[in-house]
Design an enzyme around this catalytic site. Structure first.
Site, PDB file in Angstrom:
ATOM      1  N   GLY A 231      -1.178 -45.533  74.615  1.00 25.71           N
ATOM      2  CA  GLY A 231       0.276 -45.620  74.473  1.00 25.71           C
ATOM      3  C   GLY A 231       0.999 -44.899  75.593  1.00 25.71           C
ATOM      4  CB  ILE A 597     -10.607 -25.928  71.923  1.00 26.02           C
ATOM      5  CG1 ILE A 597      -9.801 -25.508  73.162  1.00 26.02           C
ATOM      6  CG2 ILE A 597     -11.138 -27.357  72.088  1.00 26.02           C
ATOM      7  CD1 ILE A 597      -8.520 -26.284  73.393  1.00 26.02           C
ATOM      8  CD  GLU A 673       3.026 -34.940  75.995  1.00 32.16           C
ATOM      9  OE1 GLU A 673       3.157 -35.623  77.018  1.00 32.16           O
ATOM     10  OE2 GLU A 673       2.985 -35.430  74.854  1.00 32.16           O
TER      11      GLU A 673
END
Lengths: 707, 327
Positions: A231, A597, A673
């Protein structure tokens, strides 16, 4: 059964489905009586449709309907005055070249494609402008404030600094171009019941948008989007083409499938807008920043405004008492942009992190040292401490791994034949978000756990992350945990964007698991079982086939007390051929500082994907328009260059992996991001270090090196 | 539907017979370019004559020449032991083209017949003299970064996109053509055309002819050679500029040399003057630089492609350097 294919607990839970073709994407659904829609697009850039001849198309074999502004199929919100300007099939206005003006529905895709070519429009043309540079210079062009001006201390303090610079940076349009083409299947049934198979980053958002346009209850709409083939932001909204498909299905009373072409991907589903930015930096001779000014201009459309966080980073990334920013958007006659991975921050970071490098050079300082020297202890913009920040540790790891010690501060120092070697570094930063989401957990006596939420997975491995959170808390093997998503009937969750899914939905998974455990503990106590008894035994003893808990989860007051960001550092080593201008990235080291993480493998994949996207932004990607016609000239995969394997060296991904104490129960911050933000500046900085040439216009192609 | 007739044949003779029957028929080989052109509405043949089953795939040595069948795939040629050993420049050029998947289906004949990748040619809403006579050249004052700097005309500044053909023109290849009248041979350098006043024509193949194969003389250029392709990404991108360079050197003296450039003209661009200059001279950087400058005589930029005026000679020098230093 597929789950048993997992080699270890960190494997992607749907990896087997994906690589064997069993994962079903929207376009693969076959509904009884399915019809096919193809969009007809405008061939002018601005004006009005004066006539639309659909007769030949209507008579073509297999055609069921041709829908346009001439027959305005029912869409309640569009029938009212006001609202958005771009009401598909409710306007005869042309806002950009390639705008959908009609949809042809036929019983096969090929017949619809042919009939679409028979629709002939005539137009009253108006003068237009698609050239952003030209719009910026035009005093008559409309300009809107994209974000409130920001000022801390003195405005434009850089101008009076001991050492100062002011530079301009240009970023062209980039197009997301996920592998999967966009589209939708809409199946409108009697009594206003609608099922859609969508490619979306948010099933609830798609559901809400359609409900608003057609004024039907949200409950009437079922949105399915289990798998999404990439996307990068382009599926964060429901586009006019999707509304057109729903209209068509309602109009003909049959399911309609639309899959747009690669060329239409350039004009119907947004892009990263072009940006022109000026950075002013001032520093004293010791290398302390004394002024930062970041002024940005971003492209938008004439029919809808679009803004993004281009100037955010300048406000807090470096210790500096005098900072001012402005962000202005300027409409051009193109389709409206949409967030593209790293959105505005990636645009801003290219300029700011290039300028920081330029200032280090002006000061004759190592750019890494310069950054460390100006690293703030607290967020000066919000006047709050950072919730967690390990950037200095990240600098060290990255510098060691790239071999920063081999870098020479003097550009053009490392030469071997025509090849010049250089090293570059850049920082990436993005809000560590946490929104509100609900998750249902069903713990079963067969030892399995089913988790459900209407979130999405556009590729980061949402199901894997959620499964691992539950696995850790519940001590249930991953192959006994199923996470269901991409279905609007599941408990609500926000769209997948802004690197927030793991933090937002993961927190709800956490809360559900905690609640399930405590319910099991209560049941155990009530039935005189040991507190550590296995939940299967507890359920069986209580004659319960399963227990079911739904939890809504969101951030609390910690948000007010701390400044929360994810950070990344990108190091690159490049080789530049001084004769041919070819830039080759030899080595990449990326370090993520994004808390715990949760899912190491998919987190690594995210960082790798971000670096590859960053290579594209830095070296190859640009959507080119012929401004005389307002049409894209390289709207295909041969000419719009996304990086290929041969452009991508080994990417050494590292994580600090220290929990953020405040963000959420997992201590995990988003990282989709930051994987990309800043990367392009690291490349530009490395190219400068290699050649002494400062390229301020992306992408850095051979012609720019030779110029 | 835009219908077309699909015919399949197994002999060159019957293929030609089918071709001459219909002015609007086209041969279908790999289809990697033709099908795209049909999808974009650039071309609409009424008949597609599938020639993939015509036995023209052989690669063999006949006397002092290598014969390559027109339907040999790009991959088959690039990987063939004869080509790798005797004509490695051709193998390199082929591997610089397209992607592995495309090379697996694209044929030698199809590669020669591929049309320009000019964006104006592909967009039927844009002006293009090559696609539609008299509509003008969109690229001339538009986006012409990829376009020609040599042999351009007022009508068209498009470039020929092939890599293979750049090596072939350097290697003095000949094309074998067949028609109802029999076979004829044409020098490869004469196969493609400049745009001139006939931009719609890419080559000198007659309407009733079929490409049968190539004949390439074996040479002494298999040791010092290089195909250097400068492009916007490392694979699957058309050349900004490419150079095929090969020498025969003895005691650092150039006995024979071949130089050809791609991405600069409407046809593969052989650098005859540069070759003439280098022959008999020392293989030195200074001579390479002079040869590169000679090649640039009559070069002309159109704005977006002005950088090629610098890139082209640089690429010649670098290709010669790499050819020379090849061990």
């Amino acid at each position: 059964m597929e789950k048993n294919m997992l080699k270890d607990e960190n494997d992607r839970v749907d990896g087997f489905l994906k690589v064997t073709g069993k994962a079903k994407y929207f376009a693969e659904y076959e509904l009884p009586g399915l019809t096919y829609g193809v969009l007809v697009t405008s061939t002018i850039t601005k004006g009005k449709i004066t006539s639309l001849d659909t007769k030949a198309a209507e008579k073509a074999p297999g055609v069921i309907a041709v829908i346009s502004h001439l027959n305005k199929p029912s869409a309640a919100a569009y029938e009212q005055e006001g609202g958005p300007q771009m009401k598909i099939f409710y306007t005869d206005k042309i806002f950009y070249n390639g705008q959908p003006i009609a949809i042809v529905v036929a019983n096969t895709f090929e017949r619809a494609t042919y009939a679409a070519s028979l629709v002939k429009a005539t137009y009253a043309k108006e003068t237009f402008n698609t050239d952003f540079e030209k719009a910026l210079k035009d005093p008559k062009a409309k300009k809107f404030q994209g974000q409130a001006d920001y000022k801390r201390g003195e405005e434009n303090a850089y101008k009076t600094a001991e050492v100062k610079l002011e530079e301009r940076y240009f970023l062209p349009i980039e197009t997301h171009n996920p592998m999967e083409l966009h589209g939708i299947i809409a199946d409108w049934r009697p009594n206003n019941q609608l099922t859609v198979y969508a490619k979306t980053q948010g099933v609830k958002a798609t559901q809400g948008t359609i409900a608003n346009v057609f004024k039907i209850p949200i409950e009437n709409i079922q949105v399915n989007s289990e798998f999404v083939g990439g996307g990068f932001g382009m599926a964060l909204r429901t586009w006019p083409l999707e509304i057109a498909t729903v209209m068509a299905s309602k109009h003909i009373g049959k399911p309609v499938k639309v899959v747009i072409t690669r060329m239409q991907m350039f004009t119907m589903v947004g892009n990263r807008p072009a940006a022109i930015q000026t950075i002013g930096l001032g520093a004293n001779k010791d290398g302390k920043l004394t002024g930062i000014t970041h002024r940005a201009y971003g492209e938008t459309s004439t029919y809808e405004n679009f803004t993004e966080g281009v100037v955010n980073m300048a406000k807090f990334m470096y210790q500096c008492d005098n900072v001012n920013t402005s962000y202005v958007i300027i409409p051009v006659d193109l389709g409206v942009p949409i967030w593209m991975r790293g959105p505005g921050e990636a645009t801003g970071a290219f300029a700011l992190e290039s300028a920081i490098d330029e200032m280090a050079h002006a000061l004759d300082m190592d750019p890494l040292e310069f950054r460390i020297k100006n690293d703030p202890e607290t967020d000066q913009q919000k006047n709050k401490p950072f919730s967690s920040k390990n950037i200095k540790e990240a600098y060290k790891i990255g510098a060691d791994k790239i071999g920063w010690r081999n870098r020479k501060n003097k550009p053009g120092s490392l030469v071997e034949g025509p090849w010049q070697t250089g090293y570059g570094v850049s920082v990436g930063v993005f809000n560590a978000n946490r929104g509100k989401a609900s998750v249902k957990g069903i713990l079963k006596a067969d030892g399995s756990l089913l988790l459900q939420s209407a979130t999405s997975d556009i590729g980061p491995g949402t199901g894997t992350g959620m499964t691992l959170i539950a696995n850790k808390l519940m001590n249930i093997p991953v192959n006994k945990i199923t996470f269901e998503l991409g279905d609007s009937s599941l408990p609500p969750a926000p769209s997948q964007g802004g690197s927030a899914t793991l933090s937002t939905v993961g927190s709800a998974v956490n809360d559900v698991c905690v609640a399930l455990k405590s319910t099991i503990a209560e049941l155990a106590a009530n039935s005189n079982m040991d507190a550590t008894a296995n939940f299967v035994d507890v359920l069986k003893k209580n004659n319960l086939p399963q227990i079911e808990i739904t939890k809504e989860s969101q951030s609390g007051k910690e948000k007010d007390s701390y400044s929360m960001y994810s950070f990344s550092i990108h190091f690159v080593q490049v080789k530049v051929n001084s004769l041919t201008g070819v830039v080759k990235i030899n080595k990449i080291v990326s370090v993520g500082d994004s808390g715990t993480i949760v899912s190491p493998k998919t987190a690594r994949s995210q960082m790798v994907g971000g670096a590859v996207g960053g290579i594209g932004m830095a070296l190859t990607e640009e959507s080119i328009i012929d401004h005389r016609y307002g049409r894209y000239i390289n709207n295909n995969f041969a000419d719009y260059h996304v990086p290929v394997n041969a452009d991508v060296p080994e990417i050494d991904v590292n994580f600090i992996n220290k929990p953020d104490p405040y963000i959420n129960p997992m201590g995990a911050k988003g990282m989709g991001e930051i994987a990309l933000i800043g990367f392009s500046a690291a490349v530009a900085n490395a190219v400068f270090n290699a050649t002494g040439k400062r390229i301020r216009t992306l992408p850095i192609t051979p012609d720019k090196i030779l110029a | 539907m835009i219908n077309f007739q699909y015919l399949r044949t197994t002999t060159a003779k019957s293929a030609i017979a089918l071709l001459v029957k219909d002015k609007n028929a086209k041969f279908l080989a790999g289809g990697t370019n033709l099908i795209d052109l049909m999808k974009r509405g650039v071309t609409a043949p009424e008949k597609l004559i599938d020639i993939n089953h015509v036995p023209l795939k052989e690669i063999k040595q006949v006397g002092n020449k290598i014969h390559i069948g027109a339907l040999a795939s790009n991959t088959a040629v690039a990987d063939h032991v004869l080509i790798k050993e005797k004509l490695p420049l051709l193998s390199w050029a082929l591997q610089a083209g397209a992607s592995a998947q495309l090379r697996n289906v694209a044929t030698v004949g199809g590669n020669m017949m591929q049309r320009t990748r000019c964006g104006y040619f592909y967009d039927i809403e844009m002006p293009c003299n090559k696609r539609q006579s008299g509509t003008g050249c969109g690229a001339m004052e538009g986006f012409n970064r990829m376009h020609a700097i040599f042999g351009t005309s007022e009508q068209c500044i498009a470039v020929h996109p092939s890599d293979m053909c750049i090596a072939l023109v350097a290697l003095d290849a000949e094309v074998v053509l067949a028609s109802t009248k029999g076979e004829r041979k044409m020098l490869f350098k004469d196969f493609h055309r400049l745009a001139g006043d006939t931009p719609h024509l890419d080559n000198n193949l007659k309407a009733d002819e079929m490409i049968i194969g190539l004949e390439i003389p074996i040479n002494n250029l298999a040791k010092n050679y290089h195909y250097l392709k400068v492009r916007d990404r490392a694979s699957y991108a058309f050349a900004l500029v490419s150079v095929a360079a090969a020498f025969e050197i003895a005691d650092n003296k150039i006995i024979d040399v071949r130089l050809a450039m791609g991405g600069v003209a409407h046809k593969p661009w052989r650098l005859t003057a540069s070759e003439l200059f280098l022959r008999g001279k020392e293989a030195s950087l200074n001579n390479f630089e002079q040869a590169a400058q000679l090649a640039m005589k009559d070069a002309k930029g159109f704005g977006g492609n002005d950088f090629k005026l610098k890139l082209a000679p640089n690429t010649i020098i670098e290709a010669l350097n790499l050819a020379k230093s090849k061990a």
